[in-house]
Enzyme design. Structure first.
Site, PDB file in Angstrom:
ATOM      1  N   GLY A 184     -11.676   3.798  34.568  1.00  0.00           N
ATOM      2  CA  GLY A 184     -11.069   4.600  33.502  1.00  0.00           C
ATOM      3  C   GLY A 184     -10.932   3.780  32.228  1.00  0.00           C
ATOM      4  O   GLY A 184     -10.171   2.811  32.182  1.00  0.00           O
ATOM      5  N   HIS A 450       0.915  -5.137  -3.110  1.00  0.00           N
ATOM      6  CA  HIS A 450      -0.227  -6.036  -2.982  1.00  0.00           C
ATOM      7  C   HIS A 450       0.262  -7.446  -2.693  1.00  0.00           C
ATOM      8  O   HIS A 450       1.216  -7.894  -3.331  1.00  0.00           O
ATOM      9  CB  HIS A 450      -1.031  -6.036  -4.292  1.00  0.00           C
ATOM     10  CG  HIS A 450      -2.158  -7.012  -4.279  1.00  0.00           C
ATOM     11  ND1 HIS A 450      -3.330  -6.766  -3.592  1.00  0.00           N
ATOM     12  CD2 HIS A 450      -2.294  -8.262  -4.826  1.00  0.00           C
ATOM     13  CE1 HIS A 450      -4.157  -7.803  -3.743  1.00  0.00           C
ATOM     14  NE2 HIS A 450      -3.547  -8.725  -4.483  1.00  0.00           N
TER      15      HIS A 450
END
Ligand code: FAD
Ligand code: NAD
Length: 471
Positions: A184, A450
């Protein structure tokens, strides 16, 4: 038994769904009892799910990074050794701190906590087999079933949690297996596969479908994730089904073949992790005593107010519809108490984020491109790579991208998909935007600090209606 006092609310299960509902009900001034059989509160998530897996993901990442990713950063390290027992201990510390924290919150909010296994004796009567011995009966004007889920077994492979394991064994191995096959390639397979691969196991993921990531992941993101995880050392066998296993020898022998039929192959493994999904858990609840039934997937059937056909019995969390996620359970838990107490409540199932805590992380909210395409809506896409983001560059952590899908006419956000560092934190901004019905331009015109990774998010938004600046 003597006549029991009637509570405003009785909750069966002390997982995220149950304990959050209990605290909320306490805050609303209701007389509330929560019954949990595990011995500790917090359910799958705190005890054997979200929390221990994230502790191991974090520390295995750190270990892996110290082994392989320090030289270029100007850090010369000496002898690096894994102390698995200590890594497990630090995980256990996180778990016990949080489960005890929930117990404290119960006391703080006046929630009665009964340790034991609950089953319906009548429509309002719940029998509890007490953990410490004996039994008691609790009567509830309202009842919430929040009994959660369990790992889906793989027919023919008997789970012993040592060699054939579920996620519960995977967070508690006492040595690093030489090799591990994961059946899985969904979230559990990739998270736990990452942990053991980083710690030194040769991990092979066998997935039935042509793509990894489980339901919901955008196909383009899934492809990128697979490529990155492969580079980290995980092998993938997609379109492959496991036919059966032989555990009699020193190595487990797994027989696999192409999903559409074809050549068979045998894979050797020291440990096999079964991670093919989870299923609702309602065993022993005595649903038959009150005429409640589950659907073909084992889920308790409810209406929009979380009511079963007996309107005073409601259901939230993994044992009913929707994604099996802790924060989904939490939203439902708050809403269900509001329905009981105030007659209204709300969960926006269209804005529930998903996060895979690998490195880089994968996170998304809303529709993926496959779904948008299938819906027939005209759409546009903006993407921005972390390789063009200044903060990712300073961090030497530049793999991945942000992908934003917007309605072509209105710019309204339809889905946001991120693979990259800190994607799981960044998706909160996307979820809020989706919840508020934002357009991509709303994000593109919002100042983002930023240098931050979140600038990649803003620039992907800009790219849907114009151009990104830095790419
Ligand atoms: P559960 O947490 O399963 O709680 C149900 C509780 O009910 C259990 O403690 C059980 O003992 C108790 N119970 C059951 N029957 C009875 C009874 N008859 N009497 C008394 N008590 C009973 N989700 C995320 O959002 N983020 C993640 O990072 C994440 N990581 C995961 C990692 C792993 C390895 C696993 C397995 C799951 C993870 N999940 C994650 C999913 C998350 O754990 C579940 O969605 C969440 O626990 C669901 O909460 P719940 O309260 O519905 O069920
Ligand atoms: P999943 O549904 O995410 O993935 C299961 C995968 O197994 C799928 O890709 C499926 O195609 C594959 N599969 C099914 N049968 C198979 C077979 N016979 N052979 C090969 N592959 C097969 O389920 P999971 O990873 O087991 O996780 C269970 C639940 O727990 C999920 O709902 C998940 O959301 C939740 N969970 C969430 C987190 C998180 O939020 N970070 C972490 C762990 C678990």
């Amino acid at each position: 038994a003597t006549e029991a006092e009637e509570k405003d609310l009785v909750i069966i299960g002390g997982g995220v769904a149950g304990y959050v509902a209990a605290i909320k009900a306490g805050q609303e001034g209701m007389k509330v009892t929560c019954i949990e059989k595990r011995g500790t509160l917090g359910g799958t998530c705190l005890n054997v799910g979200c929390i221990p897996s994230k502790a191991l993901l974090n520390n295995s990442h750190l270990y892996h990074q110290i082994l392989h990713d320090t030289k270029a950063r100007g850090i010369d390290v000496g002898d690096v050794k894994l102390n698995l027992a200590q890594m497990m201990k630090s995980k256990d510390t996180a778990v016990s701190g949080l489960t005890k924290g929930v117990e404290f919150l119960f006391k703080k909010n006046g929630v009665e906590y009964i340790k034991g296994t609950a089953s319906f004796a009548g429509e309002h009567e719940i029998k509890v087999n007490l953990t410490e011995g004996g039994e008691t009966t609790v009567v509830g004007k309202n009842i919430i079933i929040a009994t959660g889920s369990e790992a889906t077994p793989f027919p023919g492979l008997e789970i012993d949690e040592k060699r054939i394991i579920t996620s519960t064994g995977a967070i508690a191995l006492d040595k690093v297996p030489e090799s591990m096959v994961v059946i899985g390639g969904g979230i559990i397979g990739l998270e736990m596969g990452s942990v053991w691969s980083r710690l030194g196991s040769k991990v092979t993921v066998v997935e039935f479908l042509p793509q990894i990531g489980g339901p919901g992941m955008d196909a383009e993101v899934s492809k990128a994730a697979q490529k990155i995880l492969k580079k980290q050392g995980i092998d993938f066998k997609l379109n492959t089904k496991v036919l059966g296993g032989d555990t009699s020898g020193e190595k487990i022998k797994l027989e696999v073949e192409a999903a559409k039929g074809g050549k068979k192959e045998t894979l050797d493994a020291d440990v096999v992790l079964v991670a093919i999904g989870r299923r609702p858990y309602t065993a022993g609840l005595g649903l038959e005593n009150i005429g409640l039934e589950t659907d073909e997937k084992g889920r308790l059937v409810i209406d929009q107010e979380f009511r079963t056909k007996l309107p005073h019995i409601r259901v939230v969390g993994d044992c009913t519809f929707g994604p099996m996620l802790a924060h989904k359970a939490e939203e439902e838990a708050v809403a269900v108490v509001e329905w009981i107490k105030k007659g209204y409540g709300h969960v926006n199932y269209g804005a529930i984020p998903s996060v895979m805590y690998t490195h880089p992380e994968v996170a998304w909210v809303g529709q993926n491109e496959q779904e948008v395409k299938a819906s027939g809506v005209e759409y546009k896409i903006g993407t921005f790579p972390f390789s063009a983001n200044s903060r990712a560059k300073t961090n030497l952590d530049t793999e991945g991208f942000v992908k934003m899908i917007a309605d072509a006419k209105t710019d309204r956000i339809l889905g946001i998909h991120i693979i990259g560092p800190n994607a799981g934190e960044m998706i909160a901004e996307g979820t809020l935007a989706l919840e508020y019905g934002a357009a991509t331009e709303d994000i593109g015109r919002t100042s983002h600090a930023h240098p931050t990774l979140a600038e990649a998010f803003k620039e992907a938004a800009m790219a849907t209606y114009g151009k990104a600046i830095h790419f």
